[in-house]
Write an enzyme that holds these catalytic residues in place. Structure first.
Site, PDB file in Angstrom:
ATOM      1  N   HIS A 146     -17.864 -22.129  10.407  1.00  0.00           N
ATOM      2  CA  HIS A 146     -16.711 -22.378   9.550  1.00  0.00           C
ATOM      3  C   HIS A 146     -17.004 -21.976   8.112  1.00  0.00           C
ATOM      4  O   HIS A 146     -18.158 -21.772   7.741  1.00  0.00           O
ATOM      5  CB  HIS A 146     -16.240 -23.835   9.631  1.00  0.00           C
ATOM      6  N   HIS A 153     -15.993 -22.913   3.988  1.00  0.00           N
ATOM      7  CA  HIS A 153     -15.405 -23.785   2.963  1.00  0.00           C
ATOM      8  C   HIS A 153     -15.198 -22.939   1.719  1.00  0.00           C
ATOM      9  O   HIS A 153     -16.106 -22.217   1.299  1.00  0.00           O
ATOM     10  CB  HIS A 153     -16.358 -24.916   2.569  1.00  0.00           C
ATOM     11  N   TYR A 184     -19.953 -31.502  -2.700  1.00  0.00           N
ATOM     12  CA  TYR A 184     -19.687 -31.649  -1.273  1.00  0.00           C
ATOM     13  C   TYR A 184     -19.768 -30.302  -0.550  1.00  0.00           C
ATOM     14  O   TYR A 184     -20.391 -30.183   0.490  1.00  0.00           O
ATOM     15  CB  TYR A 184     -18.300 -32.279  -1.060  1.00  0.00           C
TER      16      TYR A 184
END
Length: 161
Positions: A59, A61, A122
């Site tokens: 994935h 981000h 994060y």
């Protein structure tokens, strides 16, 4: 970066997450490095500011600021479309493993409640995210299940035991 017109000043920041088709772990062996360079190129051409980016094997981000006149949907469409075409040309093994590189779905959240420093921290600390997330088997494989997965990846939801 702020976007200005005659009477409006905007600052729209988004956290975007998307996955390869079937959530295959194909963003490895140089694909991740090339993908990062391609995303930076597309974003600079479209006047999109990248605040943070993390590419995991299954994935992506992206924390970015987009002109609201350009739109987040158009930005993600440009990034996913161009990176898919170029990566599949340069890494032919991607064409044999997947019918398309990316899923049609993506998760997007505006960044407003949390300070950017927390969101940035994060994104760069999400190396173990894939291990934390397991999708509930009762949700159908496509559509809702992937949407749940993307939501979990974006919100650090612990996996179901």
């Amino acid at each position: 970066m702020e976007y200005k017109s005659n009477n409006v000043v905007c600052s729209c920041k988004y956290h975007v997450v998307w996955c390869p088709k079937y959530r295959r772990k194909v963003l490895v062996n140089g694909v991740d490095i090339r993908l990062k360079a391609l995303i930076e190129k597309v974003c600079s051409e479209c006047r999109i500011e990248i605040i943070g980016m993390e590419i995991m094997p299954d994935h992506v981000h992206l924390l970015m600021e987009v002109d609201p006149q350009f739109g987040i949907h158009k930005a993600v469409k440009q990034i996913k479309g161009r990176t898919s075409r170029i990566l599949r040309q340069e890494f032919s093994w991607l064409t044999t493993r997947l019918p398309t590189l990316w899923t049609n779905l993506y998760f997007v959240s505006t960044v407003g409640g949390a300070p950017l420093s927390v969101i940035r921290q994060y994104i760069f600390a999400c190396d173990g995210m894939a291990a934390l997330v397991s999708v509930y088997p009762s949700v159908p494989l496509l559509g809702e299940r992937l949407a749940c997965l993307l939501y979990a990846l974006a919100h650090d939801v612990p996996s179901k035991g």
